[in-house]
Write an enzyme that holds these catalytic residues in place. Structure first.
Site, PDB file in Angstrom:
ATOM      1  N   LYS A  95       0.823  -1.222   0.000  1.00 25.61           N
ATOM      2  CA  LYS A  95       0.000   0.000   0.000  1.00 25.61           C
ATOM      3  C   LYS A  95       0.851   1.264   0.000  1.00 25.61           C
ATOM      4  CE  LYS A  95      -0.258   0.512   4.962  1.00 25.61           C
ATOM      5  NZ  LYS A  95      -0.771  -0.063   6.195  1.00 25.61           N
ATOM      6  N   ARG A 115      -5.640   0.876  17.639  1.00 31.96           N
ATOM      7  CA  ARG A 115      -6.271   0.968  16.328  1.00 31.96           C
ATOM      8  C   ARG A 115      -7.180  -0.254  16.210  1.00 31.96           C
ATOM      9  NH1 ARG A 115      -3.017   1.589  10.660  1.00 31.96           N
ATOM     10  NH2 ARG A 115      -3.169  -0.678  10.721  1.00 31.96           N
TER      11      ARG A 115
HETATM   12  C1  LIG Z   1       0.288  -0.608   6.827  1.00 33.78           C
HETATM   13  C2  LIG Z   1       0.208  -1.843   7.597  1.00 33.78           C
HETATM   14  C3  LIG Z   1       1.333  -2.664   7.731  1.00 33.78           C
HETATM   15  C4  LIG Z   1       2.686  -2.292   7.179  1.00 33.78           C
HETATM   16  O1  LIG Z   1       3.238  -1.255   7.943  1.00 33.78           O
HETATM   17  P1  LIG Z   1       4.743  -0.757   7.728  1.00 33.78           P
HETATM   18  O2  LIG Z   1       5.006   0.070   8.916  1.00 33.78           O
HETATM   19  O3  LIG Z   1       4.749   0.009   6.451  1.00 33.78           O
HETATM   20  O4  LIG Z   1       5.608  -1.950   7.656  1.00 33.78           O
HETATM   21  C5  LIG Z   1       1.177  -3.855   8.417  1.00 33.78           C
HETATM   22  N1  LIG Z   1       0.000  -4.213   8.956  1.00 33.78           N
HETATM   23  C6  LIG Z   1      -1.111  -3.449   8.851  1.00 33.78           C
HETATM   24  C7  LIG Z   1      -2.372  -3.922   9.478  1.00 33.78           C
HETATM   25  C8  LIG Z   1      -1.040  -2.243   8.188  1.00 33.78           C
HETATM   26  O5  LIG Z   1      -2.139  -1.475   8.088  1.00 33.78           O
END
Ligand SMILES: *Cc1c(COP(=O)(O)O)cnc(C)c1O
Length: 362
Positions: A37, A132
């Protein structure tokens, strides 16, 4: 024709970064879910996650997973945001598994999976304090695990996971992650079989791999930033990340004006283009340049970093960026292209902006 602004993606450097993190994980029996993403799921880049040894590819956005599939990603796809009820059909169609925390959603997934004659994998999220997503009440998680296992026959309970360091800035310490392992033991006792996946966080859990203190039992992490940029662990946590490329992505913009002007605005100072009243410092008459890109393209100007020595970003409006070039040794001309390093936040913006051309460097 070469059009600007542009963001280039160096696939070789990206592949190197993927392999490094996969190797780090392997040493601790931790598999890596590559999260796409951060670069809006650019398909060619997603393919590098598979090529570099990730066991799954994940995103919060289904359209990105769909594009990964189209370009030939064949490893399982994971939806890492709790599925919206309005996207259940797509979620079951596109993703092999999803992160979950609501019984209502699980029921809907089960029903839809039945309709499509499919089985959908489920990872139940535990909120260990970051506030979250995820079950706050551990009993509720355990009961839901048992419910999925025994009542929702079109779903497979793959495991449990957690997310830290996203909202509440909570650190992925060994003791914090041990809480997840303890919970795994409780779930396994309840359902009477081992879980396949225990997903212990994101990039902020990479230090556990580097320091060799990942609690035993955690066998997966979901990594985005730590692969595509690898800057946070260096800049925020002070780790030596020199084995990773921090310049997989390059933003390029064209110079459209070079003039010598005062540094302090002339006239009554009111508001800028965004309704703010910035502070201006008078440092005399300076040589400055104007670039044909602005906040619409990259979001926040604190998140772009000129590569050329002496170039300072002064400010920006929607479509213009103003730079101070008084101290630059090179002779910058109209039509020149200047390069910028990016942050995680600005990569998301530039790759998501239809005005910024994405150029793949093989
Ligand atoms: C965005 C996200 C990640 C990845 O996070 P990074 O800090 O970019 O490695 C992993 N798990 C969830 C649930 C996320 O929303």
């Amino acid at each position: 024709m070469n059009r600007y602004p542009q963001v280039t993606v160096d696939l070789k450097k990206l592949l190197h970064n993927v392999k490094e993190v996969v190797a780090l994980g392997k040493a601790s029996q931790v598999e890596i879910t590559g999260i796409i993403k951060g670069f809006t799921g650019i398909p060619e880049a997603s393919l590098m996650f598979q090529k570099g040894g990730c066991t799954m590819v994940g995103s919060s956005r289904l359209e990105q997973l769909e594009r990964a599939k189209e370009i030939g990603v064949t490893i399982p796809l994971m939806l890492i945001r709790i599925p919206m009820l309005s996207e259940i059909e797509e979620a079951v169609k596109v993703a092999d598994s999803s992160l979950n925390s609501e019984r209502e959603v699980l029921e809907a997934l089960n029903k839809e999976a039945g309709k499509q004659g499919k089985n959908h994998g489920v990872i139940l999220m535990a909120d260990l304090g970051d506030l979250r997503e995820g079950f706050w009440d551990k009993e509720e998680l355990i009961n839901t695990a048992s419910y999925v296992e025994n009542n929702l026959k079109n779903l497979t309970l793959l495991g449990i996971g957690t997310n830290v360091g996203c909202y509440g800035s909570v650190a992925a310490t060994p003791s914090k992650l041990q809480e997840l392992v303890d919970l795994k033991d409780d779930v396994e006792k309840e359902i009477g079989r081992p879980l396949k996946i225990v997903s212990g966080g994101a990039t902020s859990s990479i230090p556990r791999l580097m320091e060799n203190n990942m609690p035993e039992g955690i066998n997966n992490i979901r990594v985005g930033e730590g692969i595509i940029l690898a800057k946070d662990l260096r800049d925020l946590y002070g780790y030596d990340m020199s084995f990773m490329y921090q310049d997989v992505f390059t933003l390029k913009a064209e110079v459209i004006e070079i003039k010598t002007k005062p540094s302090y605005p002339q006239g009554e100072i009111m508001f800028d283009a965004f309704g703010n009243k910035p502070e201006y410092v008078d440092i005399g008459v300076r040589k400055r340049g104007l670039l044909a890109m602005g906040k619409v393209d990259y979001g926040y100007l604190e998140n772009i970093y000129p590569r050329m020595k002496g170039v300072k970003v002064l400010g920006a409006s929607s479509d213009h960026t103003i730079i101070d070039i008084e101290d630059v040794e090179e002779d910058i001309k109209i039509g020149d292209i200047l390069e910028f390093d990016l942050s995680y936040a600005s990569i998301v913006f530039v790759t998501n902006c239809e005005n910024v051309r994405i150029v793949i460097k093989e």
